[in-house]
Design a protein around this motif. Structure first.
Motif, PDB file in Angstrom:
ATOM      1  N   ALA A  54       0.828  -1.207   0.000  1.00 26.47           N
ATOM      2  CA  ALA A  54       0.000   0.000   0.000  1.00 26.47           C
ATOM      3  C   ALA A  54       0.861   1.256   0.000  1.00 26.47           C
ATOM      4  CB  ALA A  54      -0.927  -0.007   1.207  1.00 26.47           C
ATOM      5  N   LEU A  55       1.947   1.231   0.766  1.00 25.85           N
ATOM      6  CA  LEU A  55       2.851   2.379   0.811  1.00 25.85           C
ATOM      7  C   LEU A  55       3.521   2.604  -0.540  1.00 25.85           C
ATOM      8  CD1 LEU A  55       4.476   1.796   4.315  1.00 25.85           C
ATOM      9  CD2 LEU A  55       2.934   3.659   3.692  1.00 25.85           C
ATOM     10  N   LEU A  56       3.929   1.519  -1.182  1.00 30.25           N
ATOM     11  CA  LEU A  56       4.561   1.644  -2.498  1.00 30.25           C
ATOM     12  C   LEU A  56       3.571   2.137  -3.546  1.00 30.25           C
ATOM     13  CD1 LEU A  56       6.812  -1.564  -2.590  1.00 30.25           C
ATOM     14  CD2 LEU A  56       7.575   0.823  -2.472  1.00 30.25           C
ATOM     15  N   ALA A  57       2.313   1.695  -3.433  1.00 32.74           N
ATOM     16  CA  ALA A  57       1.300   2.130  -4.392  1.00 32.74           C
ATOM     17  C   ALA A  57       1.034   3.628  -4.289  1.00 32.74           C
ATOM     18  CB  ALA A  57       0.002   1.350  -4.166  1.00 32.74           C
ATOM     19  N   ALA A  58       1.232   4.179  -3.093  1.00 32.06           N
ATOM     20  CA  ALA A  58       0.949   5.611  -2.881  1.00 32.06           C
ATOM     21  C   ALA A  58       2.228   6.413  -2.671  1.00 32.06           C
ATOM     22  CB  ALA A  58       0.033   5.773  -1.669  1.00 32.06           C
ATOM     23  N   TRP A  59       3.365   5.911  -3.145  1.00 33.32           N
ATOM     24  CA  TRP A  59       4.646   6.566  -2.841  1.00 33.32           C
ATOM     25  C   TRP A  59       4.735   7.979  -3.419  1.00 33.32           C
ATOM     26  CZ3 TRP A  59       8.198   8.505  -6.289  1.00 33.32           C
ATOM     27  CH2 TRP A  59       8.076   8.125  -7.623  1.00 33.32           C
ATOM     28  N   LEU A  60       4.191   8.184  -4.617  1.00 32.33           N
ATOM     29  CA  LEU A  60       4.304   9.506  -5.233  1.00 32.33           C
ATOM     30  C   LEU A  60       3.464  10.559  -4.485  1.00 32.33           C
ATOM     31  CD1 LEU A  60       5.548  11.203  -7.435  1.00 32.33           C
ATOM     32  CD2 LEU A  60       3.679  10.520  -8.962  1.00 32.33           C
ATOM     33  N   PRO A  61       2.168  10.270  -4.189  1.00 32.76           N
ATOM     34  CA  PRO A  61       1.410  11.234  -3.380  1.00 32.76           C
ATOM     35  C   PRO A  61       2.039  11.482  -2.010  1.00 32.76           C
ATOM     36  CG  PRO A  61      -0.078   9.675  -4.418  1.00 32.76           C
ATOM     37  CD  PRO A  61       1.304   9.165  -4.655  1.00 32.76           C
ATOM     38  N   ILE A  62       2.557  10.422  -1.381  1.00 35.36           N
ATOM     39  CA  ILE A  62       3.173  10.576  -0.064  1.00 35.36           C
ATOM     40  C   ILE A  62       4.388  11.504  -0.152  1.00 35.36           C
ATOM     41  CG2 ILE A  62       4.498   9.374   1.721  1.00 35.36           C
ATOM     42  CD1 ILE A  62       2.622   6.982   1.331  1.00 35.36           C
ATOM     43  N   CYS A  63       5.216  11.308  -1.192  1.00 41.21           N
ATOM     44  CA  CYS A  63       6.414  12.138  -1.346  1.00 41.21           C
ATOM     45  C   CYS A  63       6.036  13.600  -1.604  1.00 41.21           C
ATOM     46  CB  CYS A  63       7.281  11.613  -2.485  1.00 41.21           C
ATOM     47  SG  CYS A  63       8.162  10.089  -2.091  1.00 41.21           S
ATOM     48  N   TYR A  64       5.054  13.809  -2.473  1.00 44.54           N
ATOM     49  CA  TYR A  64       4.688  15.195  -2.771  1.00 44.54           C
ATOM     50  C   TYR A  64       4.077  15.879  -1.544  1.00 44.54           C
ATOM     51  CZ  TYR A  64       2.695  19.373  -4.753  1.00 44.54           C
ATOM     52  OH  TYR A  64       2.407  20.690  -4.988  1.00 44.54           O
ATOM     53  N   VAL A  65       3.117  15.198  -0.930  1.00 47.38           N
ATOM     54  CA  VAL A  65       2.437  15.807   0.216  1.00 47.38           C
ATOM     55  C   VAL A  65       3.390  15.919   1.410  1.00 47.38           C
ATOM     56  CG1 VAL A  65       0.522  15.556   1.832  1.00 47.38           C
ATOM     57  CG2 VAL A  65       0.187  15.000  -0.567  1.00 47.38           C
ATOM     58  N   GLY A  66       4.254  14.936   1.588  1.00 53.22           N
ATOM     59  CA  GLY A  66       5.181  14.979   2.710  1.00 53.22           C
ATOM     60  C   GLY A  66       6.208  16.085   2.591  1.00 53.22           C
TER      61      GLY A  66
END
Length: 304
Positions: free
Chosen positions: A214-226
């Motif tokens: 799940a974390l890998l599937a959302a890695w791009l949104p997490i990186c941008y938002v983080g």
């Protein structure tokens, strides 16, 4: 020009947050709220920790005194607690709405009520409740209603209560940031994300299934938002609020929703109706009103 530095930084923060809307929406379907907020917050803390290290090497500063360290720790913890409550109440509120409810519109409008909450809280902190700021706050709220809920409310849901709780938490967060505005903004921001991340991680481990997939599937949104929405955006807010009173800051930051709507139109091809465009114009007008010289009393400088 200096008196506009704070509002300009807050405007830049609103721009960053508004553009993050697409990233947050895309992650919502594949990862739990606690897990997402834990990942984004801990990433933001690591990013700001690297910034602090790089800044120390490029521009060494005198060591902070014991009193300043204690205040920074207290400020970071209080900001982190308020931020943890705000972002998770918002995410869970969106998730509880039934399919027939306009979840994004309702949550966007109800969250924006923090503008009025901050304005009305002025007397509680010994500040004068000034008519022009109240007028700007009312105009902002009216614009948000047209932008988010042009078709009106249809029933009351649990999500509505959660989003109002989110608005109250964001109002408290803005007031806490104002209380500790004299401190090192990057250090306070780094600490707040560490607190928010650890608390969200505890919630994820207790109530959600945390998986690498799940974390890998959302890695791009997490990186941008983080990194951008978190590490950059919230630090810009802390720096901007040093020169801006909380009521005016909340009005400027409400442009986040306008930017999100315009980004959806420009990037995702979403359509904006005439009513929604009128709402955007009202919010923008409220922000301009809040900046007119003579309408806004300059913020008193604090010591430290």
């Amino acid at each position: 020009m200096k008196k506009y530095r704070g509002p300009l930084l807050l405007l830049l923060a609103a721009l960053v947050w508004g553009l993050a809307f697409v990233a947050q929406t895309s992650a919502a379907g594949s990862i739990g709220a606690f897990t997402f907020n834990a990942a984004r917050s801990l990433l933001a803390a690591l990013f700001l920790l690297a910034v602090i290290g790089a800044r120390g090497r490029l521009r060494p500063a005198a060591p902070a005194g014991a009193g300043e360290k204690k205040e920074t720790l207290r400020g970071g913890m209080l900001c982190g607690l308020a931020l943890f409550a705000a972002v998770n109440l918002q995410q869970f509120g969106i998730g509880t709405y039934p399919a027939e409810a306009a979840a994004s519109g309702r949550s966007g409008f109800l969250t924006a009520t923090y503008v009025v909450m901050v304005a009305l809280s002025a007397p509680l902190f010994g500040k004068k409740l000034r008519g022009p700021v109240l007028l700007a706050a009312a105009g902002c709220l009216g614009g948000m209603y047209l932008l988010c809920l042009g078709d009106g409310f249809s029933g009351v849901y649990l999500g509505d209560a959660l989003e109002l709780g989110c608005a109250a938490a964001f109002a408290g967060y803005i007031l806490i940031v104002d209380r500790y505005a004299r401190l090192d903004s990057i250090k306070v921001s780094c600490l707040q994300f560490l607190v928010c991340g650890v608390l969200s991680l505890a919630g994820a481990l207790l109530f959600e299934t945390v998986s690498a997939a799940a974390l890998l599937a959302a890695w791009l949104p997490i990186c941008y938002v983080g990194i951008f929405s978190g590490g950059v955006g919230y630090t810009l807010q802390m720096v901007g609020q040093k020169d801006t009173e909380p009521a005016v800051a909340s009005i400027v930051m409400s442009l986040e929703s306008v930017v999100a709507a315009l980004a959806g139109w420009a990037i995702l091809g979403e359509r904006l109706s005439g009513v929604e465009l009128l709402g955007c114009a009202l919010v923008f007008g409220a922000v301009i009103l809040a900046q007119i010289p003579g309408f806004v009393k300059p913020k008193e400088k604090t010591g430290g």
